[in-house]
Design an enzyme around this catalytic site. Sequence first.
Site, PDB file in Angstrom:
ATOM      1  N   ASP A 198      47.951  86.221  50.392  1.00  0.00           N
ATOM      2  CA  ASP A 198      48.610  84.924  50.586  1.00  0.00           C
ATOM      3  C   ASP A 198      49.868  85.043  51.437  1.00  0.00           C
ATOM      4  OD1 ASP A 198      46.659  83.670  49.152  1.00  0.00           O
ATOM      5  OD2 ASP A 198      47.884  83.262  47.378  1.00  0.00           O
TER       6      ASP A 198
ATOM      7  N   THR B 298      44.745  90.382  44.977  1.00  0.00           N
ATOM      8  CA  THR B 298      43.324  90.274  44.685  1.00  0.00           C
ATOM      9  C   THR B 298      42.641  91.631  44.603  1.00  0.00           C
ATOM     10  OG1 THR B 298      43.147  88.055  45.650  1.00  0.00           O
ATOM     11  CG2 THR B 298      41.129  89.371  45.583  1.00  0.00           C
TER      12      THR B 298
END
Length: 351
Positions: free
Chosen positions: A100, A28
């Site tokens: 994640d 991200t």
Amino acid sequence: MADDTAPQQAGTPADTPRRVTVLTLGGTISARGGGADARLTGREVLDTPGITPAGVQVDLHDFRRVPSSSLTFEDLTALADEVRRAVAAGSGVVVVQGTDTLEETAFLLDLLCTTERPIAVTGAMRRPDLPGADGPANLAAALAVAADPGCQGLGVLVVLADEIHAARHATKAHTTSVATFASPGAGPLGGVVEGVPRILLRPTVPTRMCGLNLDPALRIALLTLSLGDTGELLDAVAEHPERYDGLVVAAFGAGHVPARLVEPLAALTARMPVVLASRTGAGTTLSHTYRGPGSEADLLHRGLIPSGPLAPAKARLLLHALLSSGARGPAGYDRPRITAGFAHLDGAGLA
């Protein structure tokens, strides 16, 4: 980038290591626009003013550019090699990736990289094109940690939201919060204040037991139990033993399974190591509080190995590393060695 002649940042020790190697993997923090084709380079991520601590030289390597959900064991063994080379050359290290699987990468590096030098793993929860993007602040804090001699000897660290967590305790606890990383049952080791790390706690026992390896060819299954589980997924592991080298069971509570699964699990222990973990997300497995069929005492008596406080995903990595490092051979697996590897991290008898 700051050069070696830049003045020391106020509050920074004079002997601060002057080199930090940054290995970017994507995630991200670089996902401008949210698409795979719009990812920032490591240089673009680092070029935000004020990110690099004064007096620190940064060596940047765009190692991968993928979502963390797509990282493989081959990627991570290659990453561990890069980290070892960097610390051998006298550098601290920052690994930048998606959140994640960040906790798994950090823990695996903690197992594979035996070094006193600071290694910080960081990322972001908000894309760089969104209001309140947290990537630059997280990267600045991680660089400060990796450059600070006071952060040596702590093992691999997870650094986000100005908090410093030990890799073996850190977990992603929220899908979107910028303060998503927590250390259930332990808390952070410290924080970064005005660009300076402040360490309040130190682990009594380091995660690393010795130099472990990771064989990407090994396969460790992870089975999470749920209400009404009748064992079909366990049957799939039992029916194809050639596909798996070990099993981690994310059991109920402090290490409990339905009574109907006890015999199949006990049978599996004759062919592969079976580790008993808890799916709860915090706390340790027990050993003798409950004694009925399917209890922790029943399962441990039948040969399952307790994970202690390690969450199932990290227990899978530790089992994988132990099997890759001599706890597996032609005659089977070394249960005492694997049990000792997990017991090393269970905190029993430690202050």
